[in-house]
Design a protein around this motif. Structure first.
Motif, mmCIF file in Angstrom:
data_model
loop_
_atom_site.group_PDB
_atom_site.id
_atom_site.type_symbol
_atom_site.label_atom_id
_atom_site.label_comp_id
_atom_site.label_asym_id
_atom_site.label_seq_id
_atom_site.Cartn_x
_atom_site.Cartn_y
_atom_site.Cartn_z
ATOM 1 N N ALA A 163 0.826 -1.200 0.000
ATOM 2 C CA ALA A 163 0.000 0.000 0.000
ATOM 3 C C ALA A 163 0.866 1.257 0.000
ATOM 4 C CB ALA A 163 -0.920 -0.010 1.214
ATOM 5 N N ILE A 164 1.925 1.265 0.784
ATOM 6 C CA ILE A 164 2.827 2.431 0.822
ATOM 7 C C ILE A 164 3.533 2.608 -0.513
ATOM 8 C CG2 ILE A 164 4.922 3.356 1.885
ATOM 9 C CD1 ILE A 164 4.009 2.105 4.502
ATOM 10 N N GLU A 165 3.970 1.517 -1.114
ATOM 11 C CA GLU A 165 4.610 1.599 -2.434
ATOM 12 C C GLU A 165 3.633 2.146 -3.475
ATOM 13 O OE1 GLU A 165 5.944 -2.332 -3.196
ATOM 14 O OE2 GLU A 165 7.700 -2.196 -1.874
ATOM 15 N N ALA A 166 2.358 1.777 -3.359
ATOM 16 C CA ALA A 166 1.356 2.280 -4.302
ATOM 17 C C ALA A 166 1.176 3.787 -4.140
ATOM 18 C CB ALA A 166 0.036 1.556 -4.091
ATOM 19 N N VAL A 167 1.158 4.278 -2.900
ATOM 20 C CA VAL A 167 1.019 5.721 -2.657
ATOM 21 C C VAL A 167 2.227 6.473 -3.198
ATOM 22 C CG1 VAL A 167 0.923 7.492 -0.859
ATOM 23 C CG2 VAL A 167 -0.480 5.428 -0.660
ATOM 24 N N LEU A 168 3.410 5.925 -2.983
ATOM 25 C CA LEU A 168 4.630 6.589 -3.440
ATOM 26 C C LEU A 168 4.904 6.382 -4.924
ATOM 27 C CD1 LEU A 168 7.004 5.747 -0.437
ATOM 28 C CD2 LEU A 168 5.837 7.902 -0.894
ATOM 29 N N GLY A 169 4.186 5.446 -5.520
ATOM 30 C CA GLY A 169 4.407 5.165 -6.937
ATOM 31 C C GLY A 169 5.701 4.450 -7.212
ATOM 32 N N THR A 170 6.170 3.668 -6.240
ATOM 33 C CA THR A 170 7.447 2.953 -6.400
ATOM 34 C C THR A 170 7.255 1.448 -6.414
ATOM 35 O OG1 THR A 170 7.791 2.966 -4.007
ATOM 36 C CG2 THR A 170 8.720 4.804 -5.266
ATOM 37 N N GLY A 171 6.023 1.005 -6.569
ATOM 38 C CA GLY A 171 5.752 -0.429 -6.522
ATOM 39 C C GLY A 171 6.415 -1.186 -7.653
ATOM 40 N N GLU A 172 6.932 -2.355 -7.340
ATOM 41 C CA GLU A 172 7.538 -3.244 -8.318
ATOM 42 C C GLU A 172 6.835 -4.599 -8.247
ATOM 43 O OE1 GLU A 172 11.669 -3.475 -7.553
ATOM 44 O OE2 GLU A 172 12.054 -1.343 -7.946
ATOM 45 N N PRO A 173 6.970 -5.408 -9.276
ATOM 46 C CA PRO A 173 6.342 -6.742 -9.249
ATOM 47 C C PRO A 173 6.773 -7.523 -8.013
ATOM 48 C CG PRO A 173 7.183 -6.247 -11.440
ATOM 49 C CD PRO A 173 7.664 -5.144 -10.561
ATOM 50 N N TRP A 174 5.779 -8.178 -7.414
ATOM 51 C CA TRP A 174 6.022 -8.914 -6.173
ATOM 52 C C TRP A 174 6.457 -10.323 -6.547
ATOM 53 C CZ3 TRP A 174 3.407 -12.185 -2.268
ATOM 54 C CH2 TRP A 174 3.863 -11.936 -0.966
ATOM 55 N N THR A 175 7.736 -10.606 -6.385
ATOM 56 C CA THR A 175 8.303 -11.890 -6.795
ATOM 57 C C THR A 175 8.575 -12.752 -5.580
ATOM 58 O OG1 THR A 175 9.366 -10.797 -8.680
ATOM 59 C CG2 THR A 175 10.139 -13.006 -8.097
ATOM 60 N N LEU A 176 7.800 -13.832 -5.460
ATOM 61 C CA LEU A 176 7.965 -14.745 -4.342
ATOM 62 C C LEU A 176 8.653 -16.009 -4.823
ATOM 63 C CD1 LEU A 176 7.389 -15.629 -1.402
ATOM 64 C CD2 LEU A 176 5.177 -16.498 -2.208
ATOM 65 N N ASP A 177 9.810 -16.295 -4.272
ATOM 66 C CA ASP A 177 10.560 -17.494 -4.647
ATOM 67 C C ASP A 177 11.463 -17.862 -3.474
ATOM 68 O OD1 ASP A 177 11.923 -19.564 -5.745
ATOM 69 O OD2 ASP A 177 12.719 -18.459 -7.462
ATOM 70 N N LEU A 178 10.988 -18.768 -2.637
ATOM 71 C CA LEU A 178 11.744 -19.141 -1.448
ATOM 72 C C LEU A 178 13.020 -19.898 -1.762
ATOM 73 C CD1 LEU A 178 8.821 -20.235 0.915
ATOM 74 C CD2 LEU A 178 10.031 -18.055 0.875
ATOM 75 N N SER A 179 13.137 -20.374 -2.990
ATOM 76 C CA SER A 179 14.368 -21.079 -3.381
ATOM 77 C C SER A 179 15.459 -20.119 -3.821
ATOM 78 C CB SER A 179 14.068 -22.072 -4.501
ATOM 79 O OG SER A 179 13.628 -21.385 -5.670
ATOM 80 N N THR A 180 15.080 -18.861 -4.038
ATOM 81 C CA THR A 180 16.048 -17.858 -4.499
ATOM 82 C C THR A 180 15.960 -16.624 -3.607
ATOM 83 O OG1 THR A 180 15.769 -18.616 -6.779
ATOM 84 C CG2 THR A 180 16.808 -16.454 -6.449
ATOM 85 N N TRP A 181 17.103 -16.216 -3.066
ATOM 86 C CA TRP A 181 17.138 -15.044 -2.201
ATOM 87 C C TRP A 181 18.093 -14.016 -2.803
ATOM 88 C CZ3 TRP A 181 14.365 -14.436 2.421
ATOM 89 C CH2 TRP A 181 13.607 -15.531 2.790
ATOM 90 N N ASN A 182 17.515 -13.027 -3.478
ATOM 91 C CA ASN A 182 18.296 -11.941 -4.052
ATOM 92 C C ASN A 182 17.507 -10.644 -3.916
ATOM 93 O OD1 ASN A 182 16.342 -12.014 -6.138
ATOM 94 N ND2 ASN A 182 17.590 -13.501 -7.302
ATOM 95 N N ALA A 183 17.967 -9.572 -4.513
ATOM 96 C CA ALA A 183 17.316 -8.263 -4.386
ATOM 97 C C ALA A 183 15.888 -8.289 -4.900
ATOM 98 C CB ALA A 183 18.126 -7.205 -5.139
ATOM 99 N N ALA A 184 15.597 -9.128 -5.876
ATOM 100 C CA ALA A 184 14.254 -9.155 -6.465
ATOM 101 C C ALA A 184 13.252 -9.934 -5.611
ATOM 102 C CB ALA A 184 14.320 -9.760 -7.865
ATOM 103 N N THR A 185 13.736 -10.910 -4.845
ATOM 104 C CA THR A 185 12.814 -11.782 -4.090
ATOM 105 C C THR A 185 12.891 -11.600 -2.581
ATOM 106 O OG1 THR A 185 14.464 -13.563 -3.971
ATOM 107 C CG2 THR A 185 13.009 -13.529 -5.904
ATOM 108 N N MET A 186 13.881 -10.842 -2.086
ATOM 109 C CA MET A 186 14.123 -10.749 -0.646
ATOM 110 C C MET A 186 12.896 -10.242 0.104
ATOM 111 S SD MET A 186 16.551 -11.225 1.675
ATOM 112 C CE MET A 186 18.125 -11.046 0.827
#
Length: 350
Positions: A288-311
């Motif tokens: 919700a905060i990302e939506a207000v700020l306009g900084t939302g990015e795709p929500w990538t869920l992958d417990l097998s991979t831990w990097n900047a995109a999925t953390m």
């Protein structure tokens, strides 16, 4: 007289205390305006003194009335009295020593500033600073009504005066409004629940002290943020995105506090509901905060991979799962307790 002791016990106690006081039976009798024979009968366990003489006898023997009646020394009570006297002594010593120290500091700074600069300049910084220290250390020791609240008020006034002097003499700018409003907001945040609890409110309003406290703190936060952004020259940011973000962040606090206060459920059941709600808030609030700020990015869920995109998504998902698991256990415990309580009630009724 106390019937737990015998006349002999009483007599032995009077004899011991009379001898410890260095008195003969005749001397004690003269001081009490009774006959020596009467004192002798008390000490031999033949009779008790008249109840009207108890306090006078206790005073002459150097004991309390309760000690005389129980025929035993109250060591604990005497220790408490010694501790109380010691505390009063230390309290008075600290009070007068700090009063002298603060007065000496003010007078010394006044003389030095006037003799060196031939005017009063930095002395006006020292004066409220000493007042602040005095309010926090010495004022609570004075024999005044409500010393704690008086110390808080004195410290707040002196701090405001100190900030004002610094602002006028050394660093003018918008920081004063932000700092003063921040201090006042902090005081409200900490002490508003206490003030509301101490207020004598109408019966209808007294049941809603939690709601009243939430309203006071929320309004104070809104006003504080308004002052900050107006002082910084960006009042438009207060409307957007500050107020929406504030609403998003305050929602879990409001819901949790109101659930704890008003839900007619057991403590375990309320804990289960609150835990589940907070677990659901973990991913929702950030999005919700990302939506207000306009900084939302795709929500990538992958417990097998831990990097900047999925953390972020992985962490929020694990928080959600942990809270739901804890809520489930709390809910089961609430059900078990409720069933056990119902069965116990039925058994008692039978």
């Amino acid at each position: 007289m106390n019937m737990d002791i015998t006349k002999q016990d009483f007599g032995r106690f009077v004899t011991e205390r009379r001898r410890a006081a260095g008195l003969t039976q005749r001397q004690l009798a003269e001081r009490l305006h009774v006959t020596e024979s009467a004192v002798s009968k008390w000490e031999r366990g033949l009779s008790y003194p008249d109840i009207t003489l108890v306090q006078a006898i206790a005073s002459e023997l150097g004991v309390s009335g309760q000690e005389l009646i129980s025929a035993s020394e109250d060591h604990e009570g005497r220790a408490e009295k010694r501790d109380a006297r010691s505390y009063r002594g230390w309290r008075n010593a600290i009070l007068w020593s700090t009063l002298f120290a603060w007065a000496a500091a003010v007078i010394t700074c006044f003389i030095v500033n006037l003799s060196v600069q031939h005017t009063l300049s930095w002395f006006w910084v020292v004066l409220p600073a000493v007042g602040l220290a005095f309010s926090l250390t010495t004022l609570p020791l004075l024999p005044v009504p409500r010393p704690g609240w008086l110390a808080l008020a004195g410290a707040t006034i002196c701090l405001m005066a100190l900030l004002l002097v610094v602002w006028m003499q050394f660093a003018a700018g918008s920081w004063l409004a932000i700092t003063v409003s921040g201090v006042l907001f902090g005081l409200l945040l900490v002490f508003a629940p206490i003030w509301v609890a101490l207020l004598e409110l109408p019966a209808g309003l007294a049941r809603h002290r939690t709601l009243l406290t939430l309203v006071i703190d929320t309004v104070a936060l809104i006003v504080f943020l308004l002052i900050v952004f107006v002082a910084l020259g960006y009042p438009e940011l207060w409307v957007w995105p500050v107020l929406p973000i504030l609403a998003i962040g305050a929602t879990p606090i409001w819901v949790t506090a109101l659930a704890i206060r008003y839900l007619p459920l057991s403590g375990l059941a309320i804990a289960a509901i609150v835990t589940a709600f907070l677990g659901a808030c973990a991913p929702v609030i950030n999005r919700a905060i990302e939506a207000v700020l306009g900084t939302g990015e795709p929500w990538t869920l992958d417990l097998s991979t831990w990097n900047a995109a999925t953390m972020d998504a992985n962490i929020q998902f694990l928080i959600f799962i942990a809270c739901m698991g804890a809520a489930l256990l709390l809910g089961l415990a609430a059900v078990v307790r409720a069933v056990s309580g119902r069965r116990a009630g039925i058994a008692e009724a039978q």
